[in-house]
Design a protein around this motif. Structure first.
Motif, short mmCIF file in Angstrom:
data_model
loop_
_atom_site.label_atom_id
_atom_site.label_comp_id
_atom_site.label_asym_id
_atom_site.label_seq_id
_atom_site.Cartn_x
_atom_site.Cartn_y
_atom_site.Cartn_z
N ALA A 6 0.83 -1.20 0.00
CA ALA A 6 0.00 0.00 0.00
C ALA A 6 0.87 1.25 0.00
CB ALA A 6 -0.93 -0.01 1.21
N GLU A 7 1.88 1.28 0.83
CA GLU A 7 2.74 2.45 0.93
C GLU A 7 3.47 2.71 -0.39
OE1 GLU A 7 5.83 4.27 4.19
OE2 GLU A 7 5.86 2.11 3.87
N ARG A 16 -2.58 10.44 2.83
CA ARG A 16 -2.16 10.64 1.44
C ARG A 16 -3.09 9.98 0.44
NH1 ARG A 16 3.36 8.14 1.05
NH2 ARG A 16 2.53 6.78 2.69
N ALA A 17 -3.93 9.06 0.89
CA ALA A 17 -4.84 8.36 -0.01
C ALA A 17 -6.08 7.96 0.77
CB ALA A 17 -4.17 7.12 -0.61
N VAL A 23 0.91 4.07 -3.06
CA VAL A 23 0.55 5.48 -2.83
C VAL A 23 1.71 6.39 -3.22
CG1 VAL A 23 -0.03 7.17 -1.05
CG2 VAL A 23 -1.19 4.95 -1.09
N GLU A 37 5.94 0.40 -6.67
CA GLU A 37 5.91 1.87 -6.76
C GLU A 37 6.14 2.31 -8.20
OE1 GLU A 37 8.32 5.84 -5.20
OE2 GLU A 37 8.42 3.97 -4.02
N ARG A 79 0.31 3.24 7.39
CA ARG A 79 1.35 3.46 6.38
C ARG A 79 1.00 4.60 5.42
NH1 ARG A 79 5.09 -0.54 5.54
NH2 ARG A 79 5.45 -1.66 7.51
N ILE A 80 -0.27 4.70 5.02
CA ILE A 80 -0.61 5.68 3.99
C ILE A 80 -1.05 7.01 4.58
CG2 ILE A 80 -1.26 3.84 2.38
CD1 ILE A 80 -4.20 4.62 2.83
#
Length: 329
Positions: A54-55, A91-92, A58, A225, A87-88
């Motif tokens: 997830a990190e 930001r999302a 994003v 990523e 983690r996010i």
């Protein structure tokens, strides 16, 4: 200390203060105007832990993570969703997939929203909204124009699968024509899902999708990523190309007075543009050859009803997000 995948996760200070995720839900995390790129997380394993995935996604441009864990116990879903939120951060958007009775309380405790299955009708949507409040995002999966046409109360639809995909082996895809029919029937922005990658994303945008959701295009790669960044770049190019095609300037201008007032500066989909003083949202759309029925408009963070386009005047500094809804009702 919880463990997700191979990583031990320390609870955040807020989580420790609440003691458990069912107490004192935080305020809903501020959300972007429209989702463009969503990652479906948990439906199949990746090369790294779910929070790491997830990190990375994003960081690469994903603006929504949907936690979807078919068959998992609610406690497990809660654990993963909390780890992802850690983690996010903000930001999302975070969405929890499932029936409202189980998904909505988890999402509410994390300042997120829910994604509902196609079978969820008006009662289920209302139940989720009652738990989450008016500011949270609610989405729904659809697989046909008929389902898309009766999705009042949700903020977006997820339509698929568009192309053949490992997630639905042997099931016939919607195809681009089927997706176009769903978009035409829908009254909300439609994200496309199913076999979409950086190579074919422009095709789904051209038939009217407002964005896309991905699984394999990000999860199955050694560098999620980088994969997310490539998909987001291709998606943004496709959206920009469609917007430019939709909004080719007219050769005529509207005369307001013998001595026209200075134009107003407003921002449309992230770009600064000038409009005539006195214009309404309807006037702006008409200048770009868009009827009211062809567009979904968010003005300064609020989605406008189409009936308001003709009476809502634009002002200096306004922020608009315009989504071409193709033939949407």
């Amino acid at each position: 200390m919880a463990t997700v995948g191979s990583h031990a996760l320390a609870p955040s200070p807020d989580a420790r203060e609440r003691g458990n995720l069912g107490a004192a839900p935080p305020a809903v995390i501020p959300r972007p105007a429209h989702l463009k790129l969503m990652l479906i997380l948990g439906s199949r394993p990746g090369r790294v832990s779910l929070p790491d995935l997830a990190e990375a996604a994003v960081a690469g441009g994903v603006d929504a993570i949907q936690v979807r864990m078919p068959g998992a116990a609610p406690e497990r879903v809660r654990e993963v969703a909390a780890a992802v939120r850690e983690r996010i951060g903000e930001r999302a958007a975070l969405l929890v997939n499932g029936d409202p009775a189980t998904a909505a309380p988890i999402a509410a405790a994390l300042g997120g929203g829910v994604h509902l299955p196609e079978r969820a009708g008006a009662e289920a949507i209302a139940a989720a909204r009652a738990v989450l409040g008016s500011g949270a995002r609610i989405g729904r999966s659809v697989h046909s124009p008929e389902a898309a046409a009766v999705s009042d109360g949700v903020d977006y639809l997820l339509a698929g699968h568009v192309f053949s995909t490992a997630s639905h082996p042997g099931a016939p895809p919607l195809g681009l024509a089927g997706l176009a029919r769903v978009v035409t029937a829908a009254r909300r922005p439609v994200l496309a899902i199913g076999g979409i990658d950086a190579v074919n994303v422009a095709e789904v945008i051209r038939v009217g999708a407002a964005g896309v959701a991905a699984i394999g295009a990000i999860v199955d790669t050694p560098e999620p990523e980088r994969a997310a960044r490539a998909l987001r770049a291709a998606l943004d190019r496709a959206l920009e190309e469609r917007l430019e095609a939709d909004m080719e300037p007219q050769t005529t201008t509207r005369s307001w007075t013998e001595e026209p007032a200075s134009p107003l500066a407003v921002t449309v989909n992230g770009k600064l543009v000038e409009v005539a003083a006195g214009w309404t949202v309807h006037d702006f759309l008409a200048s770009k050859r868009l009827s009211d029925e062809m567009a979904l408009v968010e003005l300064n963070g609020t989605i406008l009803a189409r009936t308001a386009y003709g009476v809502t005047s634009l002002r200096e500094g306004d922020q608009l997000e315009v989504v071409h809804a193709v033939g949407g009702g």
